[in-house]
Structure formats: structure tokens, C-alpha cells
Design a protein around this motif. Structure first.
Motif, PDB file in Angstrom:
ATOM      1  N   VAL A 296      98.547  29.324  90.971  1.00  0.00           N
ATOM      2  CA  VAL A 296      97.850  28.291  90.215  1.00  0.00           C
ATOM      3  C   VAL A 296      96.930  27.559  91.178  1.00  0.00           C
ATOM      4  O   VAL A 296      97.391  27.015  92.194  1.00  0.00           O
ATOM      5  CB  VAL A 296      98.840  27.309  89.565  1.00  0.00           C
ATOM      6  N   ILE A 297      95.646  27.550  90.886  1.00  0.00           N
ATOM      7  CA  ILE A 297      94.673  26.881  91.754  1.00  0.00           C
ATOM      8  C   ILE A 297      94.279  25.561  91.105  1.00  0.00           C
ATOM      9  O   ILE A 297      93.643  25.539  90.047  1.00  0.00           O
ATOM     10  CB  ILE A 297      93.451  27.773  91.999  1.00  0.00           C
ATOM     11  N   GLY A 298      94.684  24.474  91.710  1.00  0.00           N
ATOM     12  CA  GLY A 298      94.468  23.141  91.165  1.00  0.00           C
ATOM     13  C   GLY A 298      95.778  22.387  91.131  1.00  0.00           C
ATOM     14  O   GLY A 298      96.774  22.875  90.600  1.00  0.00           O
ATOM     15  N   GLY A 299      95.796  21.174  91.693  1.00  0.00           N
ATOM     16  CA  GLY A 299      97.043  20.457  91.872  1.00  0.00           C
ATOM     17  C   GLY A 299      97.323  19.360  90.875  1.00  0.00           C
ATOM     18  O   GLY A 299      98.240  18.564  91.079  1.00  0.00           O
ATOM     19  N   GLY A 300      96.566  19.292  89.766  1.00  0.00           N
ATOM     20  CA  GLY A 300      96.756  18.222  88.802  1.00  0.00           C
ATOM     21  C   GLY A 300      97.768  18.546  87.718  1.00  0.00           C
ATOM     22  O   GLY A 300      98.559  19.482  87.825  1.00  0.00           O
ATOM     23  N   ASP A 301      97.702  17.756  86.620  1.00  0.00           N
ATOM     24  CA  ASP A 301      98.658  17.925  85.530  1.00  0.00           C
ATOM     25  C   ASP A 301      98.523  19.276  84.845  1.00  0.00           C
ATOM     26  O   ASP A 301      99.531  19.884  84.464  1.00  0.00           O
ATOM     27  CB  ASP A 301      98.457  16.812  84.493  1.00  0.00           C
ATOM     28  N   THR A 302      97.295  19.752  84.664  1.00  0.00           N
ATOM     29  CA  THR A 302      97.114  21.042  84.013  1.00  0.00           C
ATOM     30  C   THR A 302      97.730  22.155  84.855  1.00  0.00           C
ATOM     31  O   THR A 302      98.365  23.074  84.329  1.00  0.00           O
ATOM     32  CB  THR A 302      95.618  21.326  83.767  1.00  0.00           C
ATOM     33  N   GLY A 303      97.553  22.068  86.165  1.00  0.00           N
ATOM     34  CA  GLY A 303      98.182  23.030  87.052  1.00  0.00           C
ATOM     35  C   GLY A 303      99.696  22.973  86.957  1.00  0.00           C
ATOM     36  O   GLY A 303     100.376  24.009  86.932  1.00  0.00           O
ATOM     37  N   SER A 304     100.239  21.766  86.880  1.00  0.00           N
ATOM     38  CA  SER A 304     101.686  21.598  86.731  1.00  0.00           C
ATOM     39  C   SER A 304     102.172  22.223  85.422  1.00  0.00           C
ATOM     40  O   SER A 304     103.235  22.845  85.380  1.00  0.00           O
ATOM     41  CB  SER A 304     102.038  20.105  86.766  1.00  0.00           C
ATOM     42  N   ASP A 305     101.385  22.076  84.355  1.00  0.00           N
ATOM     43  CA  ASP A 305     101.752  22.683  83.073  1.00  0.00           C
ATOM     44  C   ASP A 305     101.775  24.205  83.171  1.00  0.00           C
ATOM     45  O   ASP A 305     102.618  24.869  82.554  1.00  0.00           O
ATOM     46  CB  ASP A 305     100.773  22.253  81.989  1.00  0.00           C
TER      47      ASP A 305
END
Length: 488
Positions: free
Chosen positions: A299-308
Motif C-alpha cells: 500500500v503506497i500512502g500512509g493516510g486513512d485510505t491506505g489504512s483502510d
């Protein structure tokens, strides 16, 4: 306050969670609301602090000390009346809001802040259980018709407020179900979708009409949920049929990663991955669903969408899940004297991370490699930030197995075909240009057309969308009637 010394006597009360090994086997919510007694203790911790910074920390300006005190007194019915006076959908924010109100809590300067979000969660769940959440239809109809384009939190909030003011409101949604990104962006394990359906029934009883499978403008960009039965209506038709139009769609243009190998199979935007599982959970038959089972997921990106994406991949049964973030790893604790009462930059570990995920920071993806057109690995490099500029660390290149790569690097703007079809002016970021102040608040450059939420401010929080939807509704009401009694 009901317990003036409560903050000295009681520790913060935490909501309980189902164990990670158990919850990854299903898609249901796993957070348990506070008991009445624990909610009372939580409310008792609210200080008589003189200036309640939490009110301003909350984008909808919830009257937090008041409902904290009412919960301490166990006066739940009055508590929901106070909460609903500022927030149309506390069952959403009580579950998925990151709670900026808590970072602004005065007690948080040198102690754990009051668990405001958990109190909100407890209030609204009890209110629904007790039957206190009832339709509030207007007693007088104005004869004015309003179209709301988009059924996410901004559109729903605007629609409910306008219906309660007596207008005939129709909400248009391009997908097959109401809810926008609440429905097809947030996993069910964070927000079960029957919660949206329940609110929709209340709004229908208040006079709101919902039309799904209708796209206003030109067809959306590739990568959105396919729907061959979708009806298309032009903005001009909408303006002819309605006295006012509110465009309140989400920020849905994903940020891309233009590196060699990007075209390979197995590399997808997060919003090509997450909505499909929402549809499966709803009972739909999904052809060619993206499945993480048995795969090395990056997963590339450390925000909420990445967490989802992490949480969904774990539930699929991924072989491994790794999440990369371009920025440096934040500190584990913030410098409170420096940042309070504002939102701090600090390390945040989500429930999805706790279920299993390797996380790495200061990593930039250089290229993707594979065979027969399918990705098998990515090549990355470590970076460092100096004077706000990124530079690669010499000799730090490494490779990572990757059968499924999910791009979750945020969203740049609303779907541009929609804005082009309406012909509205845009700001430098590609969002709809509109002010939030003055007599022309939330007006676009096109007559009779208003905007709110992500479409105006860019990718943001559900609670900000609700705020803008409410404020936009007041501007629309004043435009139609000459004045408005709706709260701002």
C-alpha cells in the motif's frame, strides 16, 4: 459541571475492541460503545475550563461541555437534542471522525483528553435504541425545489436541512446506493451501511427524494464503479427543473504514481479496490473483484485510505501487507505546549495496523517490475527531507515483493467532467471556487448553483463535509426565501 473535580478523580474511559485475530474474519464493526456508567465517568472528566476550546476544535462546533454534563447527569434525551442541534449525523462522526475536538481539549494539555468521540457514539446509539430519533418534517412547504448532486455527508446534510426548511429536495447519486464515499469509500468494519439506510429512511419521511444511478454532467473518469444502467442528466436540465442546485460530490480524482511499470496488471488505485468489497458485503455479485488473498500487498500512502486498504487486505487473507509513506516517520508524542489546541503531527496507529502490517517511512517508489505484464515487485529508495525538499539517500535502493499494489496517496480534486459540465470557476487546486463568508457564501460562479464539502474545499473529513452542507443549506434557503432561520 456536574462533577467539578471529576478530571482529578477519573481516568479516561476507553471503548473496547474485538480482538484482532477475531475481527479480521468478518467485516462487521468491532468497536463497542461505552456503557452508561463508563460514559458517565467520561463525562465527569470534562473540566469547567472557562473557554471550551473543544467547541472550536470541532468543525461542526458541537456544544461539547453541555452534552458531556448531560451524560454525567444521565439525561440522555437532552444530550441527543444538544448533539443534534449542531450535527445531523453523529452516528457517522462518532465512529469515523478523528476527533480534532479531543486534541483541543483543555485537559489534554497535561493529561489524557476527555473521550468526546466515545460520548458522542454512546449518545446517538442510545437515542436510536430508545426511539428518540424521529423524522422532523416541515409544517409548511415553500413550493421551492432544490437539487442536491451527491449523497455523501455534505449532500445529505444540506438535503436534510433544506427539507426541514420546507423545500422539496431531490438528491441525485451516480452510484446504485445512497451514501457517496460513506457507502463506497469507507470499509464496513468502520461504518456498517445500515446506519446510512436508517438515516435515509428518516430523511425520506421528512420529504427528501432520492434518485440513484443518475449522473449529472458527463460520464465520470475511468476507475469509478461501472454502471451500464446509469441515467445521465445535463446541468442545464437540472437548472431548468429546480430553483437551486447544490453540487456536493466527493474529491474523487486519485493522485497517480507515474513511474516506469505503472501500466502493469496488479497496480490499482485504492478506490478501485475498496468499493468492490463494500458491494460484496451488500450482497452484490462482483465480477473480477480485486482480491488480496495469498498476495504480497504493498500500500503506497500512509493516510486513512491506505489504512483502510490494509484492513481490507488482512480480511482477504493477504500473505503480507506493507505500507509505505513518502514523508518521515512522525514523533510518537507531540509537543503539546507548541501545538495545542491544533491538530498535532504524531505517529498514529490505526486498528487496521494492529491487525498486521509492516510500515515504513521516507520511502519513494522508483519503478515496478514483473513478467508477462503483471507486477511482481517494486523498486524503492529511501529519501530524506532537508529544508522542505526531498532527496534520495545514496545507495539505499531496495526491492519489495508485490503481487498487488494499491495507490492510496490522496485525491487531487473532484471528477473534472462534472465541473466542466456545470461550467463553474475553479480555484488553483481544481476545486469549485466559492467563498464561505458573506451574502454569497457557497455560491458558485454559475447562477442558482451552490457547492459544499470536498467539491469546494478538497479532500477532507466527514465532519467538515457535514459542516459545509449545513452552512450551504442556510445560504440556499436565504437565496430562495430572502432570509433563513436555519442554523449556520
Amino acid at each position: 459541571m456536574g462533577k467539578a473535580t471529576g478530571f482529578l478523580e477519573f481516568e479516561r474511559q476507553h471503548e473496547t475492541y474485538e480482538a484482532p485475530l477475531a475481527r479480521v474474519k468478518h467485516y462487521k464493526e468491532f468497536v463497542h460503545a461505552l456503557s452508561d456508567e463508563n460514559a458517565k465517568i467520561q463525562g465527569a472528566r470534562c473540566m469547567d475550563c472557562g473557554i471550551p476550546f473543544c467547541n472550536n476544535g470541532c468543525p461542526v462546533n458541537n456544544i461539547i461541555p453541555d452534552f458531556n454534563d448531560l451524560v454525567f447527569q444521565q439525561n440522555w434525551k437532552s444530550a441527543i437534542e444538544v448533539l443534534h442541534s449542531t450535527n445531523n449525523f453523529p452516528e457517522f462522526t462518532g465512529r469515523i471522525c478523528p476527533a480534532p475536538c479531543e486534541t483541543a481539549c483543555t485537559l489534554g494539555i497535561n493529561d489524557d483528553p476527555v473521550g468526546i468521540k466515545s460520548i458522542e457514539h454512546a449518545i446517538i446509539d442510545k437515542a436510536w435504541a430508545e426511539g428518540w430519533v424521529a423524522p422532523l418534517p416541515s409544517k409548511h412547504k415553500t413550493g421551492k425545489k432544490v437539487a442536491v448532486v451527491g449523497s455523501g455527508p455534505a449532500g445529505l446534510a444540506a438535503a436534510q436541512q433544506l427539507a426541514r426548511a420546507g423545500h422539496d429536495v431531490t438528491v441525485f447519486e451516480k452510484n446504485d446506493r445512497i451514501g457517496g464515499l460513506l457507502r463506497y469509500g469507507i470499509p464496513d468494519f468502520k461504518l456498517e451501511k445500515w446506519l446510512i439506510d436508517r438515516r435515509m429512511r428518516q430523511m425520506e419521511a421528512e420529504g427528501v427524494a432520492f434518485r440513484t444511478n443518475v449522473f449529472i454532467g458527463k460520464e465520470p473518469l475511468p476507475g469509478h464503479i461501472a454502471n451500464s444502467s446509469r441515467e445521465t442528466i445535463s446541468p442545464d436540465e437540472l437548472r431548468e427543473q429546480f430553483d437551486a442546485v447544490v453540487i456536493a460530490g466527493g474529491s474523487e480524482t486519485p493522485r497517480d504514481l507515474p513511474v516506469p511499470g505503472r501500466e502493469m496488471q496488479g497496480i490499482h488505485y485504492a478506490m478501485e479496490f475498496l468499493p468492490l468489497q463494500n458491494k460484496v458485503n451488500a450482497g452484490d455479485t462482483v465480477v473480477d473483484q480485486l482480491i488480496a488473498k495469498g498476495k504480497h500487498v504493498v500500500v503506497i500512502g500512509g493516510g486513512d485510505t491506505g489504512s483502510d486498504c490494509v484492513g481490507t487486505s488482512n480480511r482477504h487473507g493477504a500473505k503480507s501487507v506493507t505500507q509505505f509513506e513518502l514523508l518521515s516517520q512522525p514523533p510518537e508524542t507531540e509537543n503539546k505546549p507548541l501545538v495545542w489546541p491544533y491538530w498535532p503531527i504524531k505517529l498514529r496507529t490505526s486498528s487496521s495496523h494492529e491487525e498486521g502490517c509492516e510500515r515504513d517511512w521516507s520511502v519513494a517508489t522508483k519503478r515496478f517490475e514483473g513478467k508477462n505484464g503483471k507486477v511482481e515487485k517494486l523498486i524503492a529508495v529511501r529519501v530524506e527531507w532537508k529544508d522542505g525538499k526531498m532527496q534520495e539517500v545514496a545507495g539505499s535502493e531496495f526491492e519489495m515483493k508485490a503481487d498487488l499494489v494499491l495507490l492510496a496517496m490522496g485525491f487531487t480534486q473532484p471528477a473534472s467532467p462534472v465541473l466542466e459540465a456545470f461550467g463553474v470557476d475553479k480555484d488553483t487546486r481544481g476545486n469549485v471556487k466559492a467563498s464561505t463568508e458573506g451574502e454569497k457564501a457557497y455560491f458558485t460562479s454559475v447562477p442558482k448553483v451552490f457547492t459544499a464539502g470536498d467539491m469546494r474545499r478538497g479532500q477532507s473529513l466527514v465532519v467538515w463535509a457535514i459542516r459545509e452542507g449545513r452552512q450551504c443549506a442556510r445560504s440556499v434557503d436565504a437565496f430562495l426565501m430572502g432570509s433563513s432561520e436555519l442554523p449556520r
